[in-house]
Design a protein around this motif. Structure first.
Motif, PDB file in Angstrom:
ATOM      1  N   VAL A  86       0.864  -1.171   0.000  1.00 52.17           N
ATOM      2  CA  VAL A  86       0.000   0.000   0.000  1.00 52.17           C
ATOM      3  C   VAL A  86       0.904   1.226   0.000  1.00 52.17           C
ATOM      4  N   ASP A  87       0.694   2.126  -0.948  1.00 49.52           N
ATOM      5  CA  ASP A  87       1.434   3.389  -0.981  1.00 49.52           C
ATOM      6  C   ASP A  87       0.573   4.414  -0.244  1.00 49.52           C
ATOM      7  N   THR A  88       0.886   4.631   1.041  1.00 52.06           N
ATOM      8  CA  THR A  88       0.022   5.483   1.866  1.00 52.06           C
ATOM      9  C   THR A  88       0.158   6.964   1.494  1.00 52.06           C
ATOM     10  N   ASP A  89       1.309   7.360   0.951  1.00 52.54           N
ATOM     11  CA  ASP A  89       1.486   8.771   0.555  1.00 52.54           C
ATOM     12  C   ASP A  89       0.587   9.114  -0.629  1.00 52.54           C
ATOM     13  N   ARG A  90       0.544   8.215  -1.615  1.00 54.87           N
ATOM     14  CA  ARG A  90      -0.263   8.457  -2.818  1.00 54.87           C
ATOM     15  C   ARG A  90      -1.673   7.864  -2.693  1.00 54.87           C
ATOM     16  N   GLN A  91      -1.927   7.184  -1.572  1.00 55.91           N
ATOM     17  CA  GLN A  91      -3.213   6.508  -1.355  1.00 55.91           C
ATOM     18  C   GLN A  91      -3.553   5.554  -2.501  1.00 55.91           C
ATOM     19  N   MET A  92      -2.593   4.678  -2.763  1.00 47.12           N
ATOM     20  CA  MET A  92      -2.735   3.682  -3.827  1.00 47.12           C
ATOM     21  C   MET A  92      -2.502   2.279  -3.260  1.00 47.12           C
ATOM     22  N   VAL A  93      -3.323   1.336  -3.711  1.00 47.62           N
ATOM     23  CA  VAL A  93      -3.078  -0.086  -3.445  1.00 47.62           C
ATOM     24  C   VAL A  93      -2.382  -0.639  -4.688  1.00 47.62           C
ATOM     25  N   VAL A  94      -1.222  -1.266  -4.494  1.00 45.42           N
ATOM     26  CA  VAL A  94      -0.419  -1.741  -5.631  1.00 45.42           C
ATOM     27  C   VAL A  94      -0.541  -3.263  -5.733  1.00 45.42           C
ATOM     28  N   LEU A  95      -1.017  -3.721  -6.899  1.00 48.13           N
ATOM     29  CA  LEU A  95      -1.199  -5.161  -7.118  1.00 48.13           C
ATOM     30  C   LEU A  95       0.017  -5.759  -7.812  1.00 48.13           C
ATOM     31  N   GLN A  96       0.167  -7.075  -7.644  1.00 50.89           N
ATOM     32  CA  GLN A  96       1.200  -7.807  -8.375  1.00 50.89           C
ATOM     33  C   GLN A  96       0.972  -7.580  -9.874  1.00 50.89           C
ATOM     34  N   GLY A  97       2.029  -7.245 -10.592  1.00 51.16           N
ATOM     35  CA  GLY A  97       1.865  -6.922 -12.015  1.00 51.16           C
ATOM     36  C   GLY A  97       1.823  -5.426 -12.252  1.00 51.16           C
ATOM     37  N   GLY A  98       1.728  -4.648 -11.151  1.00 44.73           N
ATOM     38  CA  GLY A  98       1.860  -3.200 -11.288  1.00 44.73           C
ATOM     39  C   GLY A  98       0.573  -2.395 -11.292  1.00 44.73           C
ATOM     40  N   ARG A  99      -0.580  -3.048 -11.384  1.00 39.25           N
ATOM     41  CA  ARG A  99      -1.826  -2.278 -11.385  1.00 39.25           C
ATOM     42  C   ARG A  99      -1.981  -1.524 -10.067  1.00 39.25           C
ATOM     43  N   GLU A 100      -2.463  -0.276 -10.150  1.00 37.35           N
ATOM     44  CA  GLU A 100      -2.664   0.531  -8.949  1.00 37.35           C
ATOM     45  C   GLU A 100      -4.133   0.924  -8.844  1.00 37.35           C
ATOM     46  N   ILE A 101      -4.661   0.892  -7.626  1.00 37.56           N
ATOM     47  CA  ILE A 101      -6.046   1.302  -7.395  1.00 37.56           C
ATOM     48  C   ILE A 101      -6.048   2.374  -6.303  1.00 37.56           C
ATOM     49  N   GLN A 102      -6.584   3.544  -6.660  1.00 39.81           N
ATOM     50  CA  GLN A 102      -6.614   4.692  -5.738  1.00 39.81           C
ATOM     51  C   GLN A 102      -7.700   4.482  -4.682  1.00 39.81           C
ATOM     52  N   TYR A 103      -7.419   4.937  -3.465  1.00 39.68           N
ATOM     53  CA  TYR A 103      -8.443   4.881  -2.423  1.00 39.68           C
ATOM     54  C   TYR A 103      -8.540   6.215  -1.689  1.00 39.68           C
ATOM     55  N   SER A 104      -9.744   6.504  -1.209  1.00 37.22           N
ATOM     56  CA  SER A 104      -9.902   7.609  -0.254  1.00 37.22           C
ATOM     57  C   SER A 104      -9.902   7.027   1.161  1.00 37.22           C
ATOM     58  N   HIS A 105     -10.426   5.797   1.260  1.00 35.69           N
ATOM     59  CA  HIS A 105     -10.451   5.053   2.524  1.00 35.69           C
ATOM     60  C   HIS A 105     -10.048   3.606   2.218  1.00 35.69           C
ATOM     61  N   LEU A 106      -9.422   2.979   3.186  1.00 37.14           N
ATOM     62  CA  LEU A 106      -8.919   1.616   2.989  1.00 37.14           C
ATOM     63  C   LEU A 106      -9.386   0.738   4.141  1.00 37.14           C
ATOM     64  N   ILE A 107      -9.927  -0.423   3.811  1.00 35.83           N
ATOM     65  CA  ILE A 107     -10.297  -1.408   4.842  1.00 35.83           C
ATOM     66  C   ILE A 107      -9.465  -2.660   4.588  1.00 35.83           C
ATOM     67  N   LEU A 108      -8.610  -3.002   5.534  1.00 35.49           N
ATOM     68  CA  LEU A 108      -7.757  -4.187   5.405  1.00 35.49           C
ATOM     69  C   LEU A 108      -8.423  -5.357   6.123  1.00 35.49           C
ATOM     70  N   CYS A 109      -8.687  -6.432   5.366  1.00 37.37           N
ATOM     71  CA  CYS A 109      -9.357  -7.620   5.925  1.00 37.37           C
ATOM     72  C   CYS A 109      -8.642  -8.858   5.405  1.00 37.37           C
ATOM     73  N   THR A 110      -7.340  -8.933   5.607  1.00 36.89           N
ATOM     74  CA  THR A 110      -6.549  -9.981   4.955  1.00 36.89           C
ATOM     75  C   THR A 110      -6.599 -11.325   5.689  1.00 36.89           C
ATOM     76  N   GLY A 111      -7.158 -11.346   6.890  1.00 37.20           N
ATOM     77  CA  GLY A 111      -7.390 -12.620   7.574  1.00 37.20           C
ATOM     78  C   GLY A 111      -6.131 -13.337   8.026  1.00 37.20           C
ATOM     79  N   THR A 112      -6.287 -14.636   8.247  1.00 40.55           N
ATOM     80  CA  THR A 112      -5.156 -15.463   8.655  1.00 40.55           C
ATOM     81  C   THR A 112      -4.875 -16.499   7.574  1.00 40.55           C
ATOM     82  N   ASP A 113      -3.656 -16.989   7.606  1.00 44.84           N
ATOM     83  CA  ASP A 113      -3.266 -18.054   6.681  1.00 44.84           C
ATOM     84  C   ASP A 113      -2.867 -19.263   7.508  1.00 44.84           C
ATOM     85  N   GLY A 114      -2.948 -20.416   6.901  1.00 41.55           N
ATOM     86  CA  GLY A 114      -2.581 -21.643   7.591  1.00 41.55           C
ATOM     87  C   GLY A 114      -2.616 -22.784   6.602  1.00 41.55           C
ATOM     88  N   PRO A 115      -2.340 -23.988   7.077  1.00 40.72           N
ATOM     89  CA  PRO A 115      -2.249 -25.120   6.155  1.00 40.72           C
ATOM     90  C   PRO A 115      -3.610 -25.538   5.584  1.00 40.72           C
TER      91      PRO A 115
END
Length: 374
Positions: A86-115
């Motif tokens: 996440v580029d917090t200065d530019r308020q951009m979410v950066v995806l693998q491959g380079g795509r960027e999505i601008q946000y005014s607000h961000l909700i992070l819900c990435t959860g947990t990982d496991g086997p």
């Protein structure tokens, strides 16, 4: 002031929700009902109702009910991809491959990982995901004996699911502690979980760790694998399933919010679920550093508070605080039994069976996603 009145002021508002688990879909649905512009991003093309993942691991044909395509519900508001930072200065979410999505607000819900099979956090299509579970069912069916490693809530439910579906198989549960299931459950509920496993014929090896786990193949049936414990016990099994090692999925945000991380990688939040130091970034569900068990139920409650606070901040209303309450937790012990507590009170097994074990709350996710269960 009603929430719809905030819509005229919502120009330039674009909420990005990272992670389409229970918290993410709850947030997306509420953003939609508030009339707020949003984008939901997830690795997969379908929501995984992983509360039912363990049933999908033992019952043929069940897995397709546990994946619900995002695009049918959210249309163009859904983007499949892996968030790299996440580029917090530019308020951009950066995806693998380079795509960027601008946000005014961000909700992070990435959860947990496991086997696997408890978790399936892989960049994959819905069909691939379903097939992965169907393949695992075949491994379980081919095994005469199964060892489940880890006696937290996932391990307890896994052992019960296998033994319920295949009562003739030998199932051994190995756990490093003496007490089973979540330590935050009432002692009487944890004891009841143990009793149900014993009634079903699950063998318990408690207070021991598997010492050669790294040398053994997981999730693949291989006759007469030798499992050794740190107490010197050895046993042979055909299939080894690991239900330990859940960790917060922080890869998407760790580099951008390094100053706000708890020791386990969760994001430190205030009572409004805002990430420390940011007025427009919220953390929801397992990746929020809130002292309570990691559960789908709590993720939904967090999402309601986060979205309500975004709407309130846009219209100058007072923000809502998130309050932890008495613990509600239900463990499905196969489709025909269950243990648990509601609001701190122990429930009768028959109630848990009716409330959770039979359908594993699948109806709720299909209803929330406004789609018809197959």
């Amino acid at each position: 002031m009603g929430s719809q009145e905030s819509v005229p002021q919502a120009e330039g508002v674009h909420v990005v929700v990272v992670g389409g688990g229970f918290g993410g879909i709850a947030a997306a649905q509420q953003l939609r009902s508030e009339g707020l512009n949003f984008t939901l991003i997830d690795l997969r093309d379908a929501f995984h109702h992983n509360v039912a993942a363990l049933r999908a691991s033992v019952q043929p044909g069940f897995a397709q009910r546990t994946f619900i395509p995002y695009a049918e519900t959210f249309g163009d508001s859904f983007v499949q991809g892996r968030v790299e930072r996440v580029d917090t200065d530019r308020q951009m979410v950066v995806l693998q491959g380079g795509r960027e999505i601008q946000y005014s607000h961000l909700i992070l819900c990435t959860g947990t990982d496991g086997p696997f099979p408890g978790k399936f956090n892989t960049m994959a299509s819905y069909q691939t995901a379903v097939q992965t579970y169907e393949d695992f069912v075949q491994q379980v069916q081919a095994a005469d004996s199964v060892v489940v490693v880890g006696g937290g809530s996932t391990g307890v439910e896994m052992a019960a699911e296998i033994k319920t579906e295949y009562p003739d198989k030998k199932v051994v549960l190995i756990h490093s502690r003496i007490g089973l299931a979540d330590p935050e459950l009432l002692p009487s509920v944890r004891q009841q979980a143990k009793e149900v496993l014993l009634e079903k014929g699950v063998e318990l090896l408690l207070g021991q760790k598997v010492s050669n786990l790294s040398e053994l193949r997981l999730n693949v049936t291989q006759k007469n694998m030798v499992v050794t414990t740190d107490k010197g016990e050895t046993l042979t099994t055909d299939l080894l399933v690991c239900c330990t090692g859940l960790k917060v999925n922080s890869a998407a945000y760790a580099s951008s919010f390094s100053g706000c991380l708890a020791d386990n990688g969760a994001l430190k939040v205030n009572q409004h679920l805002r990430v420390e130091g940011f007025n427009n970034v919220f953390a929801v569900g397992d990746c929020a550093d809130v002292k309570e068990p990691k559960m789908a139920y709590h993720a939904g409650l967090h999402a309601a508070v986060a979205v309500s606070n975004i709407a309130s901040s846009l219209s100058g209303r007072e923000l809502t605080s998130y309050q932890t309450g008495n613990i509600t937790m239900l463990l499905a012990m196969g489709r025909d039994d269950g243990v648990g507590q509601f609001n701190g009170f122990k429930l009768p097994r028959c109630l848990v069976t009716l409330g959770k074990s039979r359908d594993l709350l699948l109806w709720k996710s299909w209803r929330e996603m406004k789609q018809k269960q197959p």
